[in-house]
Design a protein around this motif. Structure first.
Motif, PDB file in Angstrom:
ATOM      1  N   ASP A 283      46.505  46.147  36.202  1.00 26.84           N
ATOM      2  CA  ASP A 283      45.073  45.978  36.471  1.00 26.84           C
ATOM      3  C   ASP A 283      44.219  46.252  35.233  1.00 26.84           C
ATOM      4  O   ASP A 283      44.474  47.186  34.476  1.00 26.84           O
ATOM      5  CB  ASP A 283      44.652  46.930  37.591  1.00 26.84           C
ATOM      6  CG  ASP A 283      43.229  46.678  38.034  1.00 26.84           C
ATOM      7  OD1 ASP A 283      42.922  45.526  38.401  1.00 26.84           O
ATOM      8  OD2 ASP A 283      42.413  47.621  37.995  1.00 26.84           O
ATOM      9  N   GLU A 284      43.197  45.405  35.026  1.00 24.49           N
ATOM     10  CA  GLU A 284      42.253  45.572  33.923  1.00 24.49           C
ATOM     11  C   GLU A 284      40.814  45.521  34.437  1.00 24.49           C
ATOM     12  O   GLU A 284      39.907  45.134  33.717  1.00 24.49           O
ATOM     13  CB  GLU A 284      42.474  44.477  32.874  1.00 24.49           C
ATOM     14  CG  GLU A 284      43.844  44.489  32.229  1.00 24.49           C
ATOM     15  CD  GLU A 284      44.022  43.386  31.206  1.00 24.49           C
ATOM     16  OE1 GLU A 284      43.490  43.524  30.087  1.00 24.49           O
ATOM     17  OE2 GLU A 284      44.677  42.373  31.529  1.00 24.49           O
ATOM     18  N   SER A 285      40.620  45.925  35.673  1.00 25.81           N
ATOM     19  CA  SER A 285      39.297  45.788  36.279  1.00 25.81           C
ATOM     20  C   SER A 285      38.247  46.654  35.582  1.00 25.81           C
ATOM     21  O   SER A 285      37.071  46.272  35.519  1.00 25.81           O
ATOM     22  CB  SER A 285      39.351  46.117  37.772  1.00 25.81           C
ATOM     23  OG  SER A 285      39.859  47.425  37.975  1.00 25.81           O
ATOM     24  N   ALA A 286      38.635  47.806  35.028  1.00 25.74           N
ATOM     25  CA  ALA A 286      37.651  48.651  34.344  1.00 25.74           C
ATOM     26  C   ALA A 286      37.099  47.943  33.112  1.00 25.74           C
ATOM     27  O   ALA A 286      35.881  47.962  32.858  1.00 25.74           O
ATOM     28  CB  ALA A 286      38.299  49.984  33.946  1.00 25.74           C
ATOM     29  N   GLN A 287      37.976  47.303  32.361  1.00 35.94           N
ATOM     30  CA  GLN A 287      37.534  46.560  31.171  1.00 35.94           C
ATOM     31  C   GLN A 287      36.722  45.324  31.561  1.00 35.94           C
ATOM     32  O   GLN A 287      35.752  44.957  30.882  1.00 35.94           O
ATOM     33  CB  GLN A 287      38.744  46.167  30.325  1.00 35.94           C
ATOM     34  CG  GLN A 287      39.458  47.328  29.657  1.00 35.94           C
ATOM     35  CD  GLN A 287      40.385  48.088  30.604  1.00 35.94           C
ATOM     36  OE1 GLN A 287      40.746  47.578  31.670  1.00 35.94           O
ATOM     37  NE2 GLN A 287      40.757  49.299  30.229  1.00 35.94           N
ATOM     38  N   GLN A 288      37.116  44.688  32.641  1.00 33.04           N
ATOM     39  CA  GLN A 288      36.351  43.542  33.125  1.00 33.04           C
ATOM     40  C   GLN A 288      34.933  43.960  33.491  1.00 33.04           C
ATOM     41  O   GLN A 288      33.954  43.282  33.128  1.00 33.04           O
ATOM     42  CB  GLN A 288      37.050  42.933  34.338  1.00 33.04           C
ATOM     43  CG  GLN A 288      38.398  42.294  34.024  1.00 33.04           C
ATOM     44  CD  GLN A 288      39.234  42.059  35.267  1.00 33.04           C
ATOM     45  OE1 GLN A 288      38.758  42.244  36.397  1.00 33.04           O
ATOM     46  NE2 GLN A 288      40.488  41.664  35.080  1.00 33.04           N
TER      47      GLN A 288
END
Length: 671
Positions: A300-305
Motif C-alpha cells: 500500500d502507498e495510500s499515505a504517499q498518494q
C-alpha cells in the motif's frame, strides 16, 4: 484509442468476409464501445471499434481520402497531429475532419510508408493504398499499442487483439511451447511469437508492407546508446536537467490533447507524481486523479498518494484491492492479456481502469516508462553493486552494499554477508556476459520451469530463451556502458512485452480507457539515452537527473522517496476459505494432466503449499501464478471439453457495437 481488424485477401475470401469482419470487431468491442464499422473491398477489408477521444463528431472509421485513394483503420493517438496538420495544410492538403486519423492519411500521401518517422504517438494502424494495391501495417516505437496477424487460407488477417483473429473459422488455437518457455524465463514471448501457434505479433517500431510482390517487414526506429568510449555530453547537470524538464513538460502537454477530459494515475511514487504535477499546470479546470490502495501494508502507498493529492489539489478517487479481489477478477485478466502471466500485478490495474471508466473518464496519463528511460529500477543498482562485488568477491565490505538494495525486503536484511553474496550470485556470472545485469532475475524466474511436464521438457530440449534473446541484441550492444545495456534489455523486452501489454494496454482497454505515457515520448527516450550514466544512476541514487529536473514540482518527501516497485499479492491471493472454485479445478491433477504442460504431482504439492501460505519466495510465487494463468489460458482459449463454467469471462464479450458495413468503391478501380 480503438481496436482494429482487417485482412488482405483474394476476392473469394472477401466475398463472404462481411460477417467474419463484423464478428472480429465485436470480439474487441470493449476497446471501442462508442461505435464500430466494417468496410470491404475486392482485395482487402478493414474494421474498427471506436473509442471516441479526438474529433468526436467526424472521426468515424474506417476513414478514407479520395486522392490518392487511401483507407485506414487506426488504433491510438497522434499527439503532434496539430503541428502536422498545420504543415500539411500549408502545402495544400484539405481536411474534412478534426481527427488525428486523417492526418496520417495525408502524411502517407506525401511520404508513403516513411510517414511513421514523423508521428509522435502511440499507434497501430492498417492503411490500404488502393493505387498501389498495398496494405501497410505499422506499430509505434515503444510498443504501446498491440497488433497481431496470422495467415489463413492464403489471407493475411490482423487485429489489435488475438481474440478477434480467433473469430475466423479454422484459426489455430494451439499453444506455442517455445513462447511458453519464454514467458517462464523472460516474462513475455519474444516477438513475433505469441502463446498461440501460428499467430504472430508485429514487433514495436516495425512496418509491414504486403502487396502482389509479397510481404516485407522492416524496423523504422531503434533505441540506441553512445559507445562507452565516446565523448560524453559535457553540459552541466543543471543544463541537462532543464532540457529533461522541458521535454517532459511538452510531452505531457501534448498528451492532454483530447476532446474529452483527461485524468492521471497517481501511484504514490516519483514518476506518476511528476506527470500529475506537470499535467496540473496545464489543466485549467483542475486535475482528476486515480489510484489503487492495498489492504496489505507492504503493497500500500495510500499515505504517499494522499500527500500528492493535497499538493496537487486534485479531485481524487481510489479503488481498494485485497487478495480476494485479485482472485475474483484473475480469469478476466487472463482473458484480456491473452497470455499466461507470472505475476498478479495486472489484476489491480484492471480494477483501476474499471474505476476510471465508471467515473466517466476515457483517458489517463501514467508514469510508466520512467524507470526504463531514467534508470529507476532496482535491477540497475543491483547490477552495479554485483559488478563492484565481483571484482573482489571475498570483500565483506563490498557485499554489505547488497543489503542496501531492497530495504522493503525485510528477510534480506537478516542475512549475513556470505549468505547474501550467495543469494546475489556474486562471482557466478562473467562480467562480459551481455545479459549480466539480468542473469540473476532470469535464473530466478526460470526456476519455475521445474514444474514443466516431462513431455514439455522433451519438446524444449536444447532450447534456451536467454540465448535467443542474447542473439537478438544490437551489433553495437557490447560497446555500450553496462547501465545502458541493462536499460536496453528492460526497454526492449520487458516494457513492451509485459508492462505495456499485460499491465498496460490490455487492462486499460478492457474497460475502454486509454493510457498515455509522457516518459515514452520518443524525444524524451532519445534524450535520456544520451545522458551520461553517472547522471542517471548516482552511486545508489536512482533517477538522479530526473529528480533534479522535477525538484520544485513535488513535496520533499515524494521527491526524495526511493524506488518502491509496483507489486501485488501473488499466490496468497488464491489461498484461504474465500478462494474461488476455479482455482482447485484448474490445478486439479486431472486437468493438469489433461492440458499436459505441467507435472500434476508437483503442481499438487505447490497448490498445497499455497493454501498453507508457504509459497512466499519469488520462484514459488512465479510458478504458482504462471501455472494457474496457463491453465486458465488453456481453458478459456482452446475450448477444452473440461472447461469449467465458473471462470466467468463471458461478461467481457457482451458487446453490441452496432457494426455498420459499407463497400470500398475506391478499391474497385483496379483488379
Amino acid at each position: 484509442m480503438c481496436g482494429i481488424v482487417g485482412c488482405f485477401a483474394d476476392r473469394a475470401f472477401l466475398r463472404n468476409g462481411s460477417d467474419v469482419l463484423a464478428r472480429m470487431v465485436e470480439a474487441i468491442g470493449h476497446r471501442g464501445p462508442d461505435s464500430a464499422g466494417v468496410s470491404l473491398g475486392e482485395r482487402a477489408a478493414l474494421g474498427h471499434a471506436r473509442l471516441a477521444i479526438i474529433g468526436l463528431a467526424d472521426g468515424a472509421q474506417p476513414m478514407a481520402i479520395d486522392e490518392p485513394p487511401l483507407w485506414i483503420s487506426f488504433n491510438g493517438e497522434i499527439f503532434n497531429h496539430v503541428e502536422l496538420r498545420e504543415e500539411l495544410t500549408a502545402r495544400g492538403h484539405r481536411f474534412r475532419t478534426a481527427s488525428d486519423t486523417e492526418v496520417i492519411l495525408h502524411l502517407y500521401a506525401e511520404t508513403g510508408a516513411d510517414c511513421v518517422n514523423r508521428l509522435n504517438g502511440d499507434f497501430a494502424f492498417a492503411l490500404w493504398d488502393a493505387r498501389r494495391q498495398r496494405m501497410m501495417l505499422a506499430r509505434d516505437r515503444m510498443g504501446v499499442r498491440p497488433l497481431f496477424y496470422t495467415w489463413h487460407n492464403g489471407a493475411l488477417l490482423f487485429a489489435s487483439e488475438i481474440k478477434a483473429l480467433l473469430q475466423v473459422p479454422g484459426t489455430s488455437v494451439g499453444i506455442d511451447q517455445v513462447a511458453l518457455d519464454q514467458i517462464f524465463t523472460l516474462w513475455a514471448p519474444i516477438p513475433p511469437r505469441t502463446p498461440f501457434r501460428d499467430i504472430l505479433e508485429l514487433p514495436p517500431a516495425h512496418v509491414m508492407l504486403i502487396d502482389g510482390d509479397g510481404m516485407r517487414i522492416r524496423r523504422y526506429w531503434q533505441l540506441a546508446f553512445p559507445d562507452r568510449d565516446e565523448q560524453p555530453d559535457t553540459r552541466s547537470e543543471a543544463d541537462l536537467a532543464r532540457e529533461a524538464r522541458a521535454l517532459l513538460d511538452d510531452a505531457t502537454r501534448i498528451r492532454l490533447r483530447a476532446d474529452v477530459p483527461v485524468g492521471s494515475y497517481l501511484s504514490g511514487g516519483l514518476d506518476s507524481a511528476i506527470v500529475s504535477a506537470l499535467a496540473a499546470r496545464h489543466a485549467a479546470a483542475g486535475l482528476r486523479t486515480f489510484s489503487i490502495t492495498f489492504a496489505s501494508a507492504e503493497h500500500d502507498e495510500s499515505a504517499q498518494q494522499a500527500e500528492m493529492v493535497r499538493a496537487l489539489g486534485s479531485r481524487h478517487s481510489a479503488v481498494s484491492c485485497d487478495e480476494a479481489d485479485i482472485a475474483a477478477v484473475f480469469p478476466e485478466v487472463v482473458w484480456h492479456t491473452e497470455r499466461p502471466v507470472i505475476r498478479t500485478a495486472p489484476a489491480p490495474m484492471y480494477l483501476l481502469s474499471r474505476l476510471v471508466r465508471n467515473e466517466g473518464y476515457k483517458v489517463v496519463l501514467t508514469g510508466e516508462g520512467a524507470d526504463e528511460v531514467f534508470a529507476g529500477y532496482d535491477i540497475f543498482k543491483e547490477a552495479a553493486v554485483r559488478r563492484f562485488c565481483a571484482r573482489q568477491p571475498s570483500s565483506t565490505r563490498r557485499t554489505k552494499l547488497l543489503g542496501r538494495l531492497y530495504p522493503y525486503l525485510h528477510g534480506l536484511q537478516q542475512l549475513n554477508a556470505e549468505t547474501r553474496a550467495a543469494c546475489f550470485g556474486i562471482g557466478s556470472d562473467a562480467l562480459d556476459d551481455p545479459l549480466f545485469s539480468h542473469r540473476l532475475r532470469l535464473r530466478s524466474t526460470a526456476g519455475a520451469k521445474m514444474f514443466f511436464s516431462a513431455d514439455l521438457r522433451d519438446a524444449l530440449a536444447g532450447y534456451d530463451a536467454t540465448e535467443e534473446m542474447a542473439s537478438l541484441l544490437p551489433r553495437d550492444f557490447r560497446r555500450w556502458h553496462p547501465l545502458h545495456q541493462a536499460q536496453y534489455i528492460e526497454a526492449t523486452w520487458l516494457l513492451p512485452g509485459y508492462i505495456l501489454s499485460s499491465q498496460g494496454d490490455r487492462m486499460a482497454m478492457a474497460h475502454g480507457v486509454e493510457g498515455r505515457f509522457p516518459f515514452l515520448d520518443h524525444r524524451v527516450v532519445e534524450f535520456a539515452a544520451r545522458v551520461p550514466p553517472g547522471l542517471q544512476l548516482r552511486t545508489l541514487r536512482e533517477k538522479h537527473l530526473l529528480r533534479l529536473a522535477a525538484a520544485d514540482l513535488l513535496p520533499p518527501a515524494i521527491a526524495a522517496r526511493p524506488k518502491q516497485p509496483y507489486r501485488a499479492p501473488d499466490s496468497r491471493s488464491f489461498a484461504g476459505p474465500s478462494t474461488p472454485d476455479y482455482v482447485a479445478e484448474m490445478l486439479s491433477p486431472r486437468y493438469v494432466r489433461e492440458v499436459g504442460l505441467f507435472n500434476p504431482a508437483s503442481v499438487e504439492r505447490l497448490a498445497m503449499k499455497s493454501q498453507n501460505l508457504q509459497t512466499q519466495g519469488f520462484r514459488d510465487n512465479a510458478a504458482f501464478v504462471g501455472i494457474l494463468s496457463t491453465q486458465l489460458w488453456h481453458a478459456i482459449f482452446t475450448g477444452a471439453t473440461s472447461k469449467p463454467g465458473s471462470i466467468g469471462h463471458a461478461d467481457t464479450r457482451r458487446t453490441d457495437p452496432r457494426v455498420h458495413r459499407r463497400e470500398f468503391p475506391l478499391w474497385r478501380h483496379s483488379a
